[in-house]
Design a protein around this motif. Structure first.
Motif, PDB file in Angstrom:
ATOM      1  N   UNK A  69      45.900  32.316  31.756  1.00  0.00           N
ATOM      2  CA  UNK A  69      46.060  31.068  32.205  1.00  0.00           C
ATOM      3  C   UNK A  69      45.224  30.710  33.601  1.00  0.00           C
ATOM      4  N   UNK A  70      45.153  29.772  34.042  1.00  0.00           N
ATOM      5  CA  UNK A  70      44.452  29.521  35.409  1.00  0.00           C
ATOM      6  C   UNK A  70      45.362  29.687  36.535  1.00  0.00           C
ATOM      7  N   UNK A  71      45.082  30.634  37.281  1.00  0.00           N
ATOM      8  CA  UNK A  71      45.769  31.023  38.499  1.00  0.00           C
ATOM      9  C   UNK A  71      45.105  30.997  39.709  1.00  0.00           C
ATOM     10  N   UNK A  72      45.679  30.598  40.956  1.00  0.00           N
ATOM     11  CA  UNK A  72      45.020  30.661  42.206  1.00  0.00           C
ATOM     12  C   UNK A  72      45.595  32.013  42.904  1.00  0.00           C
ATOM     13  N   UNK A  73      44.632  32.833  43.033  1.00  0.00           N
ATOM     14  CA  UNK A  73      44.953  34.281  43.768  1.00  0.00           C
ATOM     15  C   UNK A  73      44.683  34.491  45.152  1.00  0.00           C
ATOM     16  N   UNK A 172      40.787  33.270  49.097  1.00  0.00           N
ATOM     17  CA  UNK A 172      41.311  32.556  48.000  1.00  0.00           C
ATOM     18  C   UNK A 172      40.408  32.344  46.865  1.00  0.00           C
ATOM     19  N   UNK A 173      41.039  32.658  45.518  1.00  0.00           N
ATOM     20  CA  UNK A 173      39.932  32.142  44.304  1.00  0.00           C
ATOM     21  C   UNK A 173      40.784  31.473  43.277  1.00  0.00           C
ATOM     22  N   UNK A 174      40.144  30.917  42.417  1.00  0.00           N
ATOM     23  CA  UNK A 174      41.103  30.302  41.130  1.00  0.00           C
ATOM     24  C   UNK A 174      40.199  30.325  39.991  1.00  0.00           C
ATOM     25  N   UNK A 175      40.820  30.744  38.769  1.00  0.00           N
ATOM     26  CA  UNK A 175      40.370  30.814  37.309  1.00  0.00           C
ATOM     27  C   UNK A 175      41.262  31.360  36.550  1.00  0.00           C
ATOM     28  N   UNK A 193      45.311  40.200  36.077  1.00  0.00           N
ATOM     29  CA  UNK A 193      44.170  40.859  36.137  1.00  0.00           C
ATOM     30  C   UNK A 193      42.911  40.049  35.802  1.00  0.00           C
ATOM     31  N   UNK A 194      41.854  40.432  36.169  1.00  0.00           N
ATOM     32  CA  UNK A 194      40.689  39.583  35.846  1.00  0.00           C
ATOM     33  C   UNK A 194      39.464  39.676  37.114  1.00  0.00           C
ATOM     34  N   UNK A 195      38.271  39.147  36.744  1.00  0.00           N
ATOM     35  CA  UNK A 195      37.514  39.141  37.943  1.00  0.00           C
ATOM     36  C   UNK A 195      37.794  38.258  39.065  1.00  0.00           C
ATOM     37  N   UNK A 215      36.717  30.466  47.268  1.00  0.00           N
ATOM     38  CA  UNK A 215      35.604  30.430  46.212  1.00  0.00           C
ATOM     39  C   UNK A 215      35.230  29.079  45.844  1.00  0.00           C
ATOM     40  N   UNK A 216      34.007  28.942  45.163  1.00  0.00           N
ATOM     41  CA  UNK A 216      33.408  27.496  44.766  1.00  0.00           C
ATOM     42  C   UNK A 216      34.455  26.955  43.608  1.00  0.00           C
ATOM     43  N   UNK A 217      35.286  27.632  42.976  1.00  0.00           N
ATOM     44  CA  UNK A 217      36.248  26.974  42.083  1.00  0.00           C
ATOM     45  C   UNK A 217      37.471  26.290  42.971  1.00  0.00           C
ATOM     46  N   UNK A 218      37.922  27.009  44.085  1.00  0.00           N
ATOM     47  CA  UNK A 218      38.949  26.482  44.939  1.00  0.00           C
ATOM     48  C   UNK A 218      38.143  25.309  45.507  1.00  0.00           C
TER      49      UNK A 218
END
Length: 297
Positions: A69-73, A172-175, A193-195, A215-218
């Protein structure tokens, strides 16, 4: 007694950690009093069934969903910790750090995020892991800005008289990530877990003191609601390409995150009625879609 992990002869029955391999024995058998690992269903010494009230550190690790799932980390690291450690007693440092986290992590719960783990003076925070929201990226950035302000307030109120100060570096990153239980037979934890996670941590380590890098996604998910600096390209460890990052400045508009926008579903409801009308018996329709699109509206 022996350690059930490495076979070392434990010096006493009251020990809670193997001095050789570090295996922890946090629970005791209610029948014979022998120490046991967290995952023991039956006492390793006498075979008595362990108290059902004694559970893993993650109470529901066996039932937590393992999914993609998509999560903001988010990673937030307390800077100034080294100076604190040099000037104060270790116990006093521990007390201060605990107080800092107690104070600055309140927005996490207010915005319905979750603390994944503490790594020394760094905390890993997730938005959308257990409970998805349509605006998880926005919640993560809002939380970051609030935490940055809170750590400054804490320093002024509690450390200024000692000539000390604390600050944060945040990434902060999202994906897309994989969520679920990770660990060994004796101890498991819920995490992601993940990149996306690795990049969030790289952003945090690349951020200068008192700044946030996203990140760009955020940025793409929140640029209409949050004001950002111009992008910068960073070379990160184990990344072949430069990573574009932004620093949030402030919220463009203040909105209530608890407010729910009600989406009209008249056409969809009419379609459901049309599907059900030919049937006299009970029937059902499965509604499938990404989190946040309004399946429960």
């Amino acid at each position: 007694m022996i350690c059930y992990n490495c076979g070392y002869h434990l010096p006493s029955d009251n020990i809670h950690e193997c001095p050789l391999c570090g295996m922890k024995f946090p629970i005791s058998c209610h029948s014979c009093g022998s120490p046991n690992p967290l995952m023991a269903k039956y006492c390793f010494n006498c075979g008595t069934e362990m108290n059902k009230g004694q559970k893993n550190s993650v109470q529901n690790f066996e039932t937590l969903a393992e999914t993609r799932k998509n999560v903001a980390v988010m990673f937030a690291d307390v800077s100034g910790f080294t100076a604190l450690s040099e000037q104060l007693d270790p116990e006093e440092v521990r007390e201060i750090i605990n107080d800092v986290f107690q104070y600055i992590t309140k927005p996490v719960y207010e915005l319905e995020g979750m603390i994944d783990k503490y790594i020394g003076d760094c905390v890993m925070i997730l938005f959308g892991a257990k409970h998805s929201h349509s605006d998880d990226p926005r919640r993560a950035v809002t939380c970051s800005l609030e935490m940055l302000q809170r750590v400054k307030e804490f320093s002024q109120e509690h450390l200024a008289h000692k000539g000390l100060t604390l600050d944060l570096t945040i990434g902060v990153n999202y994906g897309l990530v994989v969520t679920g239980s990770v660990g060994n037979y004796f101890d498991k934890d819920y995490t992601v877990m993940g990149d996306i996670v690795n990049t969030a941590q790289r952003l945090q380590t690349s951020a200068s003191k008192g700044t946030i890098l996203v990140s760009e996604s955020i940025y793409q998910e929140t640029k209409e609601e949050i004001e950002y600096t111009t992008p910068q390209k960073l070379q990160m460890k184990n990344k072949e390409k430069l990573v574009k990052a932004y620093s949030p400045l402030q919220l463009k508009t203040i909105t209530d995150l608890d407010y729910t926008f009600l989406l009209e579903r008249e056409d969809e409801i009419k379609l459901l009625h049309t599907l059900f009308q030919p049937f006299d018996s009970t029937s059902f329709v499965s509604i499938i879609g990404e989190a946040g699109i309004g399946k429960t509206s």
